[in-house]
Structures are given as structure tokens and as C-alpha cells.
Design a protein around this motif. Structure first.
Motif, PDB file in Angstrom:
ATOM      1  N   UNK B   1      63.944  23.313  47.570  1.00  0.00           N
ATOM      2  CA  UNK B   1      62.859  24.293  47.545  1.00  0.00           C
ATOM      3  C   UNK B   1      62.040  24.161  46.257  1.00  0.00           C
ATOM      4  N   UNK B   2      60.749  24.018  46.377  1.00  0.00           N
ATOM      5  CA  UNK B   2      59.812  24.098  45.243  1.00  0.00           C
ATOM      6  C   UNK B   2      60.165  23.115  44.118  1.00  0.00           C
ATOM      7  N   UNK B   3      59.430  23.217  43.000  1.00  0.00           N
ATOM      8  CA  UNK B   3      59.637  22.253  41.922  1.00  0.00           C
ATOM      9  C   UNK B   3      60.976  22.477  41.249  1.00  0.00           C
ATOM     10  N   UNK B   4      61.498  21.410  40.676  1.00  0.00           N
ATOM     11  CA  UNK B   4      62.763  21.536  39.963  1.00  0.00           C
ATOM     12  C   UNK B   4      62.582  22.487  38.791  1.00  0.00           C
ATOM     13  N   UNK B   5      63.621  23.213  38.507  1.00  0.00           N
ATOM     14  CA  UNK B   5      63.556  24.204  37.440  1.00  0.00           C
ATOM     15  C   UNK B   5      63.835  23.533  36.112  1.00  0.00           C
ATOM     16  N   UNK B   6      63.009  23.821  35.132  1.00  0.00           N
ATOM     17  CA  UNK B   6      63.218  23.266  33.795  1.00  0.00           C
ATOM     18  C   UNK B   6      63.526  24.399  32.837  1.00  0.00           C
ATOM     19  N   UNK B   7      64.785  24.687  32.597  1.00  0.00           N
ATOM     20  CA  UNK B   7      65.094  25.828  31.742  1.00  0.00           C
ATOM     21  C   UNK B   7      64.543  25.646  30.341  1.00  0.00           C
ATOM     22  N   UNK B   8      64.341  24.397  29.940  1.00  0.00           N
ATOM     23  CA  UNK B   8      63.844  24.165  28.579  1.00  0.00           C
ATOM     24  C   UNK B   8      62.422  24.687  28.413  1.00  0.00           C
ATOM     25  N   UNK B  50      70.739  17.596  39.504  1.00  0.00           N
ATOM     26  CA  UNK B  50      69.943  18.651  38.857  1.00  0.00           C
ATOM     27  C   UNK B  50      69.384  19.637  39.875  1.00  0.00           C
ATOM     28  N   UNK B  51      69.653  20.900  39.653  1.00  0.00           N
ATOM     29  CA  UNK B  51      69.179  21.933  40.569  1.00  0.00           C
ATOM     30  C   UNK B  51      68.705  23.141  39.778  1.00  0.00           C
ATOM     31  N   UNK B  52      68.117  24.070  40.480  1.00  0.00           N
ATOM     32  CA  UNK B  52      67.544  25.230  39.799  1.00  0.00           C
ATOM     33  C   UNK B  52      68.604  26.244  39.395  1.00  0.00           C
ATOM     34  N   UNK B  53      69.736  26.246  40.162  1.00  0.00           N
ATOM     35  CA  UNK B  53      70.834  27.185  39.866  1.00  0.00           C
ATOM     36  C   UNK B  53      70.376  28.641  39.905  1.00  0.00           C
ATOM     37  N   UNK B  54      69.403  28.930  40.773  1.00  0.00           N
ATOM     38  CA  UNK B  54      68.869  30.289  40.860  1.00  0.00           C
ATOM     39  C   UNK B  54      69.961  31.305  41.175  1.00  0.00           C
ATOM     40  N   UNK B  55      70.767  31.013  42.196  1.00  0.00           N
ATOM     41  CA  UNK B  55      71.754  32.002  42.627  1.00  0.00           C
ATOM     42  C   UNK B  55      72.808  32.281  41.555  1.00  0.00           C
ATOM     43  N   UNK B  56      73.422  31.243  40.978  1.00  0.00           N
ATOM     44  CA  UNK B  56      74.414  31.554  39.939  1.00  0.00           C
ATOM     45  C   UNK B  56      73.799  32.234  38.707  1.00  0.00           C
ATOM     46  N   UNK B  57      72.578  31.817  38.320  1.00  0.00           N
ATOM     47  CA  UNK B  57      71.940  32.493  37.180  1.00  0.00           C
ATOM     48  C   UNK B  57      71.699  33.964  37.511  1.00  0.00           C
ATOM     49  N   UNK B 232      55.299  25.892  49.235  1.00  0.00           N
ATOM     50  CA  UNK B 232      55.571  24.611  48.577  1.00  0.00           C
ATOM     51  C   UNK B 232      55.478  23.442  49.542  1.00  0.00           C
ATOM     52  N   UNK B 233      55.763  23.697  50.819  1.00  0.00           N
ATOM     53  CA  UNK B 233      55.775  22.589  51.778  1.00  0.00           C
ATOM     54  C   UNK B 233      54.388  21.958  51.852  1.00  0.00           C
ATOM     55  N   UNK B 234      54.354  20.646  51.808  1.00  0.00           N
ATOM     56  CA  UNK B 234      53.070  19.947  51.809  1.00  0.00           C
ATOM     57  C   UNK B 234      52.663  19.534  50.402  1.00  0.00           C
ATOM     58  N   UNK B 235      53.345  20.074  49.383  1.00  0.00           N
ATOM     59  CA  UNK B 235      53.067  19.667  48.011  1.00  0.00           C
ATOM     60  C   UNK B 235      54.067  18.614  47.558  1.00  0.00           C
ATOM     61  N   UNK B 291      59.443  35.344  35.671  1.00  0.00           N
ATOM     62  CA  UNK B 291      59.042  34.089  35.007  1.00  0.00           C
ATOM     63  C   UNK B 291      59.206  32.916  35.960  1.00  0.00           C
ATOM     64  N   UNK B 292      60.265  32.931  36.707  1.00  0.00           N
ATOM     65  CA  UNK B 292      60.542  31.825  37.601  1.00  0.00           C
ATOM     66  C   UNK B 292      59.495  31.718  38.709  1.00  0.00           C
ATOM     67  N   UNK B 293      59.185  32.838  39.341  1.00  0.00           N
ATOM     68  CA  UNK B 293      58.174  32.813  40.402  1.00  0.00           C
ATOM     69  C   UNK B 293      56.805  32.435  39.845  1.00  0.00           C
ATOM     70  N   UNK B 294      56.485  32.959  38.678  1.00  0.00           N
ATOM     71  CA  UNK B 294      55.183  32.632  38.066  1.00  0.00           C
ATOM     72  C   UNK B 294      55.068  31.131  37.827  1.00  0.00           C
ATOM     73  N   UNK B 295      56.138  30.565  37.290  1.00  0.00           N
ATOM     74  CA  UNK B 295      56.155  29.121  37.009  1.00  0.00           C
ATOM     75  C   UNK B 295      56.002  28.312  38.298  1.00  0.00           C
ATOM     76  N   UNK B 296      56.724  28.713  39.325  1.00  0.00           N
ATOM     77  CA  UNK B 296      56.683  27.982  40.585  1.00  0.00           C
ATOM     78  C   UNK B 296      55.315  28.083  41.250  1.00  0.00           C
TER      79      UNK B 296
END
Lengths: 301, 301
Positions: B1-8, B50-57, B232-235, B291-296
Motif C-alpha cells: 500500500x502506498x509509498x514506503x515509509x521513511x521514518x528518518x 522494508x515495510x511501513x510497520x503501521x500496525x505495530x507502531x 495510490x493505485x496507478x501511481x 503525519x503519516x497520511x499527510x506524507x502519503x
């Protein structure tokens, strides 16, 4: 595996009652689904099709032999959970990319009836449901429920059914030592027997030494079952594809049927001796196992 | 789903630490396997890529916002278990008889790397392992562990991920109402978010009214995530196959991207309002989600 079990031919009316109670409870525990819900229908077909119910019967009988109350409110549910896991593993074993089996329990396999996608989803749902049923089992202390979940988790995972199936797929057709075959057999069968007997011990509140004995029994029973399965391959009337093991390195191919029968009997006697030490005078489990193997073996002589 | 998450790229050093701690703990919890053990290797690849780890975070942040001790010894393990279940569902979604996807997280899908049989066995082993990890989570009362298992079981089964995937496979290509799409989205995403937040509440020892609020939040978050997934689909740059939803009846196709963005924002605001009521001044979870949704969303504008 082997001929279908007919409890009506056994000497024990109690066993017939148990068999019926299991069928009834499985029916209640499985999702009813609506007409469009093919996944629930596949789950029901995978579990409710006539089966031997060896594992759940073993769980209930062993728990009682270990002193568990006959009216324990969670015992039947734990037994049903084990049967769901067993059915889940059979559905997956049969799909095209695994054993590609056409028949099971005398009927077309689940993926042939419902499609491969539905079969896989049904297997996953059954597995997951089983954990939920055990986690919510009544009349069992929360710690025992959590331990039961952990036992089942070990039985399924990379130390258990999954690894056994993988080894069978990847190593089955190459030459193997009898020891390697025994290891795969243990993974494919003994680990779920072990979890089954651990759940029985948990339901009965058995002490650690008894739980250790149950692990020994499971190892023997698992080996005996796999040997019976090997003996059964090539015989009609098993409800499964015939000669599925052709080309596989089995102990029957390696040692001959007589030696395999002897080996089976050794394992069965060993399991009985352990049962005696664990359960004393209570011998419903031993009687059930011995009668069952005798009935099955008679079909191939 | 969507772009990879970059915690940095986030503003929160704590988040980077958490991300690293999760990766490290997942590495420890997953079976090491030997060189011949392809199932363990597939499990590791499916989870550790590498994953976003949304659920565990989300689980860890929400538990802390609800008052859970930062050093709770079982919190990280519960979070890892949820990630294992998520990874298991992705492996299965991708196989040929399901979505037949070629790429995931920027890499070839698990069945393309390891074969379909190993992919399915790895998914089953991950699922089963997750239940075992939760059942044995330290620092959690046995009753809470059993409840956590029950929550995860519901999230996976015929009321959750399994039914969502089935509906998506069978109904995705026919015309559907926005309500029907929302239902499927809820099954595919909200139910695991719900279990995630219930585990957070269990770790924090939260009372029933708080647990009820967590269910409302999960519903909103799940819808928001699926809407983002549709956008995100199509991007390019999502790490997944592009245009996988072509021919599927999605809300973007039906209502247009702007209306979907608006709907997404409504769900996010609703989730934030519930969080405020449940967690008071503690707002790490809200900050993280916003922050996450805004970034995505910025990536698709």
C-alpha cells in the motif's frame, strides 16, 4: 488415512455418543454463512465430512483417563479445535501446488469442490478459528487456555505440520534413511498428537511429569499412524487417492510390509505402557487405540 | 500500500527508535532456519523486507497513550505478532489463485521468490506463530493473553481478513455500491486495525468504554487506509504492481479522487476525535497518524 472409522462397529456405546457429540458441536462452532458464503461452506465441508475424529476422541478420552470431569464445559471445544486444525492441514496438503490430490474421505477434495482460492481461505479461517475457540474455552483457567494456544501454535508451525509438509514435498521422492522418514513422520503426525494430548492434560490439570509422558505417547502414536498410512497406500477403500505414495521413499518400500507392521506394534505397545503409567487403572484411551489399530490393520491383511 | 515509509523523514526520533526495535525483535522472533529451510527463509523475507510497520507502531503508540508502561515487556511482542499476521495476509493475497501479484514492497512477491507451496506454508506458519507469540507475551495477565488471541482470531477469520479477501476476489470486478465497497474495505483493513488497538488496550489494562472507542477508531482508520490505497493505485513508487485495481469497482473510479480525499479526511478527523476522548493529553498516536497520511497524500498530488 486408512479406512473410514465406523464407531457403530466398536464395542463402546460411549464412543458412539462422543462421536455424535463432536459432530454436533463442530456444526455449532463452524460459521453458518449464507448462500453466497463459499468460504464458510468449504470450512464446513472440510470439517463435517465423515471422518475418523481420532484426535478429538483421543483428547477427550485421555483427559478423562487423567481425571478430567466428564462434564468439563470446555473439553468438547478443545477437541473440536484440534479437529479444525487437522482439517485445515488436509485441505492445504491436497491443493494443486502441494500433493494435488483429487479425493479425500471418499469425496472430491475441497479445492475441486470450491476452487483453490476458497480452499486456501477456508484452511486459513479454520486454523484461525481453532485458536479462537481454544482461547475462549470455558471451564479452563486463563493460563491453561494461553498454554493450549501455545501448544497448538508449535504443532502447526515450522517445528510441526508446516515443516513436515515441506520435507515431504521436497525430500519425499529422493532416497531417505529410515531415520529421515521417521523424522518427517514425526513432524507430519506426532506434533499434532502431542498438542492433542497436552490439551487433554491441561483440561485435566495434570502435573508436569504426566505432561512429559504424554509427549512420549504422542511420539509413538504419531509413528504408528504414519506407518499405518504407509501400509494403507495402494489399498482401495481409504477414501483417498490410491498409490499417492508411488515414487516416494516410504518405509514399506524400504523394509517390506511385515517389518512395518512389527514396527507399528512396537510403537503401539510403547504408547500403551506410557498410558498405563500416566493413567493407572483408567484405560479407555488404551482400549480405544488398540481397537482402532486392530480394525484398521485387519482391512489390509 | 502506498509509498514506503521513511521514518528518518519523520519529526520524531522516538519513532525511528521504535521502528528499529521492531525490526530487531521481529528478527529474533522469526525462526532462523538452516540453509535448506526455505519456509523459514520465506517467512523472514515476508516480514523483514522494508515495510511501513503501521500496525505495530500504532499498537505501541496507542498502548502508551492509554497509559501503558514504556517498558512493558510484552508490548513489542504483541506488536510483532500483528505484523506477522499482516505479512501472512499479504503473502496469500499475492499468490497466483488470488491477486496474482508480481511485486510487493519493491521486491518480487514471496511465491515468485520461493515457489507457491513454500509461500503458502510460510503464510500459515506466520499466522500460527503470531498466535503463539501473543499467547506467551510477558507481563500480560493470562486472561488478557487469551483475549488477545481471541481478538486476532476474529480479525483473521470469516468475519475479517478472509471474508474481505473473498469479497474482493468475487465481487471486486462487478458493479458495487459505495456502501458495499466500504464493507469490503472494512473487512480487509479495519478488522486488523481493530485487533491492533484492542491489543493496545489490553496491554494498557484499559476499561471497556475505552475498548469500545478503540473499535470506532479502527473503523475510521481502516476506511482511511483503504481510500489511500485506492488513491495510490496507478501511481509508481508504491513498491507494488501498478494498476492492479484496473477493472475493479473502487471509490476513486466511482466518485473521483477529490471526493475520495475528502472522505478520507473525514474518517481521519473522526478517528482523531475518538483518540482525544480516549487518551486525553497523550497524542503521540494522533500525531503519528496525521503525519503519516499527510506524507502519503503529498506523494499523489
Amino acid at each position: 488415512m486408512t479406512t473410514l472409522y465406523h464407531p457403530s462397529s466398536g464395542h463402546d456405546g460411549d464412543l458412539r455418543e462422543l462421536h455424535a457429540a463432536l459432530q454436533q458441536r463442530l456444526d455449532v462452532l463452524l460459521p453458518a454463512g449464507d448462500a453466497n458464503d463459499r468460504v464458510s461452506a468449504a470450512m464446513r465441508e472440510g470439517v463435517l465430512a465423515p471422518g475418523k475424529r481420532i484426535r478429538p476422541l483421543l483428547l477427550i478420552l485421555a483427559a478423562r483417563d487423567l481425571g478430567c470431569d466428564r462434564n468439563h464445559p470446555g473439553l468438547l471445544d478443545m477437541a473440536c479445535a484440534v479437529e479444525m486444525i487437522h482439517a485445515s492441514s488436509l485441505i492445504l496438503d491436497d491443493i494443486p501446488c502441494m500433493d494435488n490430490a483429487a479425493m479425500r474421505r471418499g469425496r472430491p477434495t475441497i479445492h475441486r469442490q470450491f476452487g483453490e482460492d476458497v480452499a486456501i481461505l477456508a484452511a486459513v479461517a479454520l486454523l484461525s478459528h481453532a485458536f479462537g475457540v481454544v482461547a475462549a474455552a470455558e471451564g479452563l483457567a486463563p493460563e491453561a487456555r494461553a498454554q493450549a494456544v501455545a501448544e497448538l501454535s508449535t504443532a502447526v508451525g515450522t517445528q510441526g505440520l508446516v515443516l513436515g509438509q515441506y520435507k515431504d514435498l521436497r525430500e519425499g521422492s529422493s532416497a531417505r534413511s529410515p531415520e529421515a522418514i521417521a523424522t518427517t513422520n514425526e513432524l507430519k503426525t506426532s506434533v499434532l498428537f502431542s498438542a492433542t494430548l497436552q490439551l487433554a492434560a491441561l483440561a485435566a490439570g495434570a502435573a508436569t511429569p504426566v505432561r512429559d509422558k504424554m509427549r512420549c505417547i504422542a511420539r509413538d502414536l504419531g509413528q504408528a499412524f504414519q506407518l499405518l498410512d504407509d501400509l494403507a497406500d495402494g489399498h482401495a477403500g481409504t477414501g483417498k487417492d490410491i498409490n499417492k505414495d508411488a515414487g516416494k521413499s516410504t518405509l514399506v518400500a524400504m523394509l517390506g510390509a511385515d517389518a512395518v507392521r512389527q514396527r507399528l506394534d512396537t510403537h503401539l505397545c510403547s504408547a500403551e505402557a506410557h498410558f498405563s503409567r500416566a493413567c493407572g487403572k483408567n484405560q479407555a484411551t488404551r482400549r480405544f487405540m488398540r481397537a482402532w489399530f486392530t480394525q484398521q490393520l485387519a482391512a489390509f491383511s
